[in-house]
Write a protein that holds these residues in place. Structure first.
Motif, PDB file in Angstrom:
ATOM      1  N   LEU A   1       0.836  -1.195   0.000  1.00  0.00           N
ATOM      2  CA  LEU A   1       0.000   0.000   0.000  1.00  0.00           C
ATOM      3  C   LEU A   1       0.874   1.249   0.000  1.00  0.00           C
ATOM      4  N   GLU A   2       0.548   2.227  -0.876  1.00  0.00           N
ATOM      5  CA  GLU A   2       1.338   3.458  -0.904  1.00  0.00           C
ATOM      6  C   GLU A   2       0.504   4.638  -1.371  1.00  0.00           C
ATOM      7  N   ASN A   3       0.810   5.809  -0.823  1.00  0.00           N
ATOM      8  CA  ASN A   3       0.194   7.068  -1.241  1.00  0.00           C
ATOM      9  C   ASN A   3       0.984   7.614  -2.429  1.00  0.00           C
ATOM     10  N   LEU A   4       0.291   8.095  -3.472  1.00  0.00           N
ATOM     11  CA  LEU A   4       0.993   8.598  -4.648  1.00  0.00           C
ATOM     12  C   LEU A   4       1.783   9.865  -4.358  1.00  0.00           C
ATOM     13  N   GLY A   5       1.413  10.590  -3.290  1.00  0.00           N
ATOM     14  CA  GLY A   5       2.176  11.760  -2.884  1.00  0.00           C
ATOM     15  C   GLY A   5       2.113  12.900  -3.885  1.00  0.00           C
ATOM     16  N   ALA A   6       2.975  13.907  -3.647  1.00  0.00           N
ATOM     17  CA  ALA A   6       3.076  15.031  -4.570  1.00  0.00           C
ATOM     18  C   ALA A   6       3.894  14.593  -5.789  1.00  0.00           C
ATOM     19  N   PRO A   7       3.683  15.171  -6.959  1.00  0.00           N
ATOM     20  CA  PRO A   7       2.835  16.350  -7.208  1.00  0.00           C
ATOM     21  C   PRO A   7       1.372  16.025  -7.490  1.00  0.00           C
ATOM     22  N   ILE A   8       0.996  14.736  -7.447  1.00  0.00           N
ATOM     23  CA  ILE A   8      -0.398  14.399  -7.763  1.00  0.00           C
ATOM     24  C   ILE A   8      -1.321  14.837  -6.633  1.00  0.00           C
ATOM     25  N   ASN A   9      -1.058  14.404  -5.415  1.00  0.00           N
ATOM     26  CA  ASN A   9      -1.923  14.732  -4.286  1.00  0.00           C
ATOM     27  C   ASN A   9      -1.589  16.105  -3.716  1.00  0.00           C
ATOM     28  N   THR A  10      -2.613  16.776  -3.196  1.00  0.00           N
ATOM     29  CA  THR A  10      -2.493  18.100  -2.593  1.00  0.00           C
ATOM     30  C   THR A  10      -3.280  18.097  -1.281  1.00  0.00           C
ATOM     31  N   PRO A  11      -3.263  19.210  -0.521  1.00  0.00           N
ATOM     32  CA  PRO A  11      -4.139  19.292   0.649  1.00  0.00           C
ATOM     33  C   PRO A  11      -5.622  19.322   0.298  1.00  0.00           C
ATOM     34  N   GLY A  12      -5.945  19.481  -0.983  1.00  0.00           N
ATOM     35  CA  GLY A  12      -7.333  19.424  -1.428  1.00  0.00           C
ATOM     36  C   GLY A  12      -7.785  17.987  -1.640  1.00  0.00           C
ATOM     37  N   ASN A  13      -8.700  17.809  -2.591  1.00  0.00           N
ATOM     38  CA  ASN A  13      -9.257  16.483  -2.883  1.00  0.00           C
ATOM     39  C   ASN A  13      -8.822  16.017  -4.266  1.00  0.00           C
ATOM     40  N   GLU A  14      -8.177  14.853  -4.312  1.00  0.00           N
ATOM     41  CA  GLU A  14      -7.841  14.203  -5.585  1.00  0.00           C
ATOM     42  C   GLU A  14      -8.696  12.945  -5.674  1.00  0.00           C
ATOM     43  N   MET A  15      -9.445  12.822  -6.766  1.00  0.00           N
ATOM     44  CA  MET A  15     -10.472  11.789  -6.840  1.00  0.00           C
ATOM     45  C   MET A  15     -10.570  11.228  -8.249  1.00  0.00           C
ATOM     46  N   PHE A  16     -11.332  10.144  -8.373  1.00  0.00           N
ATOM     47  CA  PHE A  16     -11.692   9.531  -9.651  1.00  0.00           C
ATOM     48  C   PHE A  16     -10.487   9.263 -10.554  1.00  0.00           C
ATOM     49  N   PRO A  17      -9.504   8.493 -10.091  1.00  0.00           N
ATOM     50  CA  PRO A  17      -8.386   8.143 -10.975  1.00  0.00           C
ATOM     51  C   PRO A  17      -8.847   7.210 -12.086  1.00  0.00           C
ATOM     52  N   THR A  18      -8.232   7.316 -13.230  1.00  0.00           N
ATOM     53  CA  THR A  18      -8.471   6.387 -14.341  1.00  0.00           C
ATOM     54  C   THR A  18      -7.253   6.424 -15.249  1.00  0.00           C
ATOM     55  N   PHE A  19      -7.114   5.393 -16.063  1.00  0.00           N
ATOM     56  CA  PHE A  19      -5.943   5.306 -16.928  1.00  0.00           C
ATOM     57  C   PHE A  19      -6.347   5.331 -18.388  1.00  0.00           C
ATOM     58  N   ARG A  20      -5.613   6.091 -19.156  1.00  0.00           N
ATOM     59  CA  ARG A  20      -5.627   5.898 -20.599  1.00  0.00           C
ATOM     60  C   ARG A  20      -4.715   4.705 -20.875  1.00  0.00           C
ATOM     61  N   PRO A  21      -5.056   3.847 -21.827  1.00  0.00           N
ATOM     62  CA  PRO A  21      -4.248   2.641 -22.035  1.00  0.00           C
ATOM     63  C   PRO A  21      -2.770   2.886 -22.316  1.00  0.00           C
ATOM     64  N   ASN A  22      -2.400   4.113 -22.700  1.00  0.00           N
ATOM     65  CA  ASN A  22      -0.977   4.400 -22.940  1.00  0.00           C
ATOM     66  C   ASN A  22      -0.199   4.602 -21.637  1.00  0.00           C
ATOM     67  N   GLY A  23      -0.881   4.517 -20.484  1.00  0.00           N
ATOM     68  CA  GLY A  23      -0.218   4.638 -19.194  1.00  0.00           C
ATOM     69  C   GLY A  23      -0.415   5.963 -18.505  1.00  0.00           C
ATOM     70  N   ASP A  24      -0.989   6.971 -19.186  1.00  0.00           N
ATOM     71  CA  ASP A  24      -1.233   8.262 -18.546  1.00  0.00           C
ATOM     72  C   ASP A  24      -2.330   8.113 -17.491  1.00  0.00           C
ATOM     73  N   LEU A  25      -2.097   8.716 -16.327  1.00  0.00           N
ATOM     74  CA  LEU A  25      -3.070   8.696 -15.242  1.00  0.00           C
ATOM     75  C   LEU A  25      -3.901   9.972 -15.295  1.00  0.00           C
ATOM     76  N   TYR A  26      -5.214   9.822 -15.400  1.00  0.00           N
ATOM     77  CA  TYR A  26      -6.133  10.949 -15.357  1.00  0.00           C
ATOM     78  C   TYR A  26      -6.821  10.949 -13.989  1.00  0.00           C
ATOM     79  N   PHE A  27      -6.996  12.119 -13.412  1.00  0.00           N
ATOM     80  CA  PHE A  27      -7.679  12.220 -12.128  1.00  0.00           C
ATOM     81  C   PHE A  27      -8.324  13.585 -12.030  1.00  0.00           C
ATOM     82  N   SER A  28      -9.195  13.756 -11.041  1.00  0.00           N
ATOM     83  CA  SER A  28      -9.858  15.040 -10.834  1.00  0.00           C
ATOM     84  C   SER A  28      -9.435  15.615  -9.490  1.00  0.00           C
TER      85      SER A  28
END
Length: 678
Positions: A327-354
């Motif tokens: 188990l691991e937290n993705l950390g910065a720069p993805i996560n912030t003190p706000g809310n990071e939600m709804f992760p999904t992947f494009r098949p090329n490996g790019d991570l999309y999130f809101s």
């Protein structure tokens, strides 16, 4: 005097009853709030606020603050702004409340008001990243909106999938991406009660099917025990489409329940009942919004458990044969003190999130995290119109192309989400391969090794239909090795040139069985002779290529005739024909001791495989084309069966040719990976 006393007395009683009513509503509201039922809590807080004396400003401000918090949580943005402004007016808004107000003003598109709010907060919260990013958002959003025409995205609302309630988190599925799953609170969802959290029905998972003409069907609820009277949503699938991960939200009248991730298994075409997945022993945190990495090895999800950067963070855990691990937290720069939600992947490996923590238009904006050469994520904001001042989230992609669906509550005053399509024109080069048995069906257990002279080295699994699709780059030489247990390997080479428009290259991987005879199509001899005709060259050269690809294989090369003529004559003719093929192979570099020519004449009539029945439906799988069987047919069918019996085949004898004594017992289970240019 008596009348005056009566009026005063009545007024006092009224005020006393009003005060008691407000206190009662607050107690009810607090109970709903503790259970997370913010819609019902807001209803009570609103009553309490309206019944609180106007001169009791501090109390009105405190109750406005609780009402604002509920409205914020259920996406009633304008009502939340009004309630927060009342709390400010009555001097009950602290820095946290002001931060919420500024973020809501962003979400409402009130950028000038938001800028004023965030500038006020700079003094009291000087190092707060959310204040800094909020101020940047307020100042830059108008410019970003003006640049929407340059983003390359086209966005359209999809009325077919939408109702008068909420639809969110679409997810494409199926080998051809011809199924769309999503969650909805529409009237067709199970149960009759309205949620105390949202004021609508609890969500169920619905799906739509695309037909051969590309038309989507009217959405229907999954008619299994997967859907319950509780909330089911935000589903995702493993690459083999056999397991669904989803978010389930149960409620309890006595204590708060937190969202959990569950799994469901597919049997044939039906989804079974969802079973909660234990990620940690933590029962006081939310676990939601599952996503599966393209290789199927990691489960990504959202949680507010301890150890994060604040709000909701994106985490991941490894999926192993023995359960979840690492188990691991993705950390910065993805996560912030706000809310990071709804992760999904494009098949090329790019991570999309809101996120509402990174600079954006307001609410949840979609962001793209792409790893650079050092493995560090680079965050990109794709701008408008993919993003808006509302909540934008829940991406799903149609294969490797930059198109698909997402959800957004833009333009909906009630805060309800709806499904939109998106597409960005890109030059995408892909390869699609099909792995199947020669004269048979797809091989879903196959693996394909992909090697490129740019350093590419991948092992690809195939889908249920035996296909794979992979992104390829221009100016690269690729070699693909198709493999499957019980079959010979097959290699294909591909040189990718630069193109101006998207292009898909198609490769075929017909694998020969190690245990059953394999028909060699298009081998022709002169009539009543063993002389190979010129038309046979292509088929023979393909056989040479196969033997070169599988250098430790020895084969029996067999020729067969129909039942007409004497057994001795047919056996001699077929033997000479088998030898003609073997001689051709030897002349073209195949070692003689790898080849055994055998003429069976009419001794081994053909046994019908299931694939052949598609061409000749009057034949059944397992039929043996004996003389007796053929003579019972009409004249036209007799001739077809005689043609089928006149065939040239090969059968694998050994897979250890050229190996030393230590490895002669069994070949390696891992094929040697191909090298570009070989």
């Amino acid at each position: 005097m008596r009348k005056l006393i009566a009026i005063i007395y009545t007024a006092m009683i009224g005020l006393l009853i009003t005060g008691c009513g407000a206190d009662s509503a607050m107690r009810k509201g607090d109970k709903f709030y503790a259970l997370g039922e913010y819609y019902d809590a807001a209803d009570q807080y609103k009553k309490a606020y309206s019944q609180t004396k106007s001169k009791d400003k501090p109390l009105r401000g405190q109750r406005a603050l609780k009402l604002a918090d509920c409205y914020r949580r259920i996406n009633y943005t304008q009502k939340a702004i009004g309630a927060y402004q009342n709390a400010v007016r009555f001097k009950q808004a602290d820095s946290t409340a002001m931060l919420h107000l500024g973020r809501l003003q962003l979400k409402n598109g009130s950028y000038k008001e938001a800028e004023k709010t965030f500038k006020t907060l700079e003094d009291s919260m000087p190092r707060n990243i959310l204040v800094k990013n909020g101020l940047q958002s307020a100042q830059m959003a108008p410019k970003w909106k003006a640049e929407a025409q340059y983003s390359g995205y086209t966005v359209k609302k999809q009325d077919l999938f939408n109702s008068r309630r909420a639809e969110y988190s679409p997810m494409l599925a199926g080998d051809d991406y011809n199924q769309l799953y999503f969650s909805s609170t529409r009237s067709q969802a199970k149960g009759d009660e309205l949620s105390g959290i949202t004021g609508t029905k609890n969500a169920d998972i619905f799906f739509s099917q695309k037909d051969d003409k590309g038309k989507w069907s009217k959405p229907e609820a999954i008619e299994t025990d997967l859907n319950t009277e509780f909330d089911e949503g935000a589903c995702v699938f493993t690459p083999d489409f056999k397991t669904m991960y989803l978010t389930v939200c149960k409620t309890d009248p006595e204590y708060p329940r937190f969202a959990q991730i569950a799994t469901a298994q597919r049997s044939d075409a039906s989804w079974g009942k969802a079973t909660e997945l234990e990620i940690t022993k933590d029962t006081l945190s939310t676990f939601a919004h599952p996503a599966i990495s393209p290789d199927g090895m990691w489960l990504y999800f959202v949680s507010d458990m301890p150890g994060g950067l604040g709000g909701y963070d994106i985490w991941r855990v490894e999926i192993t044969a023995h359960g979840l691990n690492s188990l691991e937290n993705l950390g910065a720069p993805i996560n912030t003190p706000g809310n990071e939600m709804f992760p999904t992947f494009r098949p090329n490996g790019d991570l999309y999130f809101s996120s509402d923590g990174h600079p954006g238009f307001g609410g949840l904006d979609i962001f793209i995290a792409s790893p650079n050469k050092d493995g560090v994520y680079v965050i990109e904001h794709p701008g408008a119109p993919l993003n808006s001042q509302g909540d934008d989230f829940g991406m799903t992609f149609e294969g490797l192309h930059n198109r698909g669906y997402f959800s957004s509550n833009r333009g909906d005053a009630r805060g309800w989400d709806h499904i939109y399509s998106f597409e960005k024109q890109e030059v995408v080069q892909t390869v699609k391969g099909w792995v199947y048995e020669k004269d048979g069906y797809e091989l879903p257990e196959a693996l394909v090794y992909m090697v490129g002279n740019d350093g590419t080295n991948k092992k690809l699994s195939v889908k249920g239909d035996g296909s794979f699709t992979e992104l390829i780059d221009p100016n690269v030489d690729y070699v693909f090795l198709g493999t499957c247990k019980g079959y010979l390997n097959h290699t294909e080479e591909l040189r990718v040139e630069p193109v101006l428009e998207s292009e898909e290259y198609v490769l075929q991987f017909p694998l020969a069985s190690l245990t059953a005879p394999v028909l060699i199509r298009n081998i022709f001899y002169d009539f009543d002779k063993a002389t190979l005709r010129q038309e046979s060259t292509m088929a023979l050269d393909s056989l040479i290529e196969l033997l070169n690809e599988n250098a430790n294989v020895t084969i029996e090369l067999s020729a067969h005739t129909d039942y007409r003529g004497s057994a001795a004559y047919n056996e001699r003719l077929s033997q000479r024909r088998a030898e003609s093929v073997v001689n051709y192979l030897i002349e073209h570099g195949i070692a003689a001791d790898r080849l055994k020519p055998v003429g069976y004449g009419k001794m081994k009539p053909k046994t019908v495989k299931r694939k052949l029945t598609e061409t000749y439906p009057w034949l059944k799988e397992g039929d043996v084309l004996t003389e007796e069987f053929i003579k019972a047919l009409d004249e036209e069918k007799q001739e077809i069966c005689n043609q089928l019996n006149r065939r040239t085949e090969f059968t694998v004898l050994r897979t250890t040719y050229g190996m030393d004594a230590k490895s002669a017992d069994a070949p390696s289970s891992e094929p040697v990976q191909p090298q570009p240019g070989r």
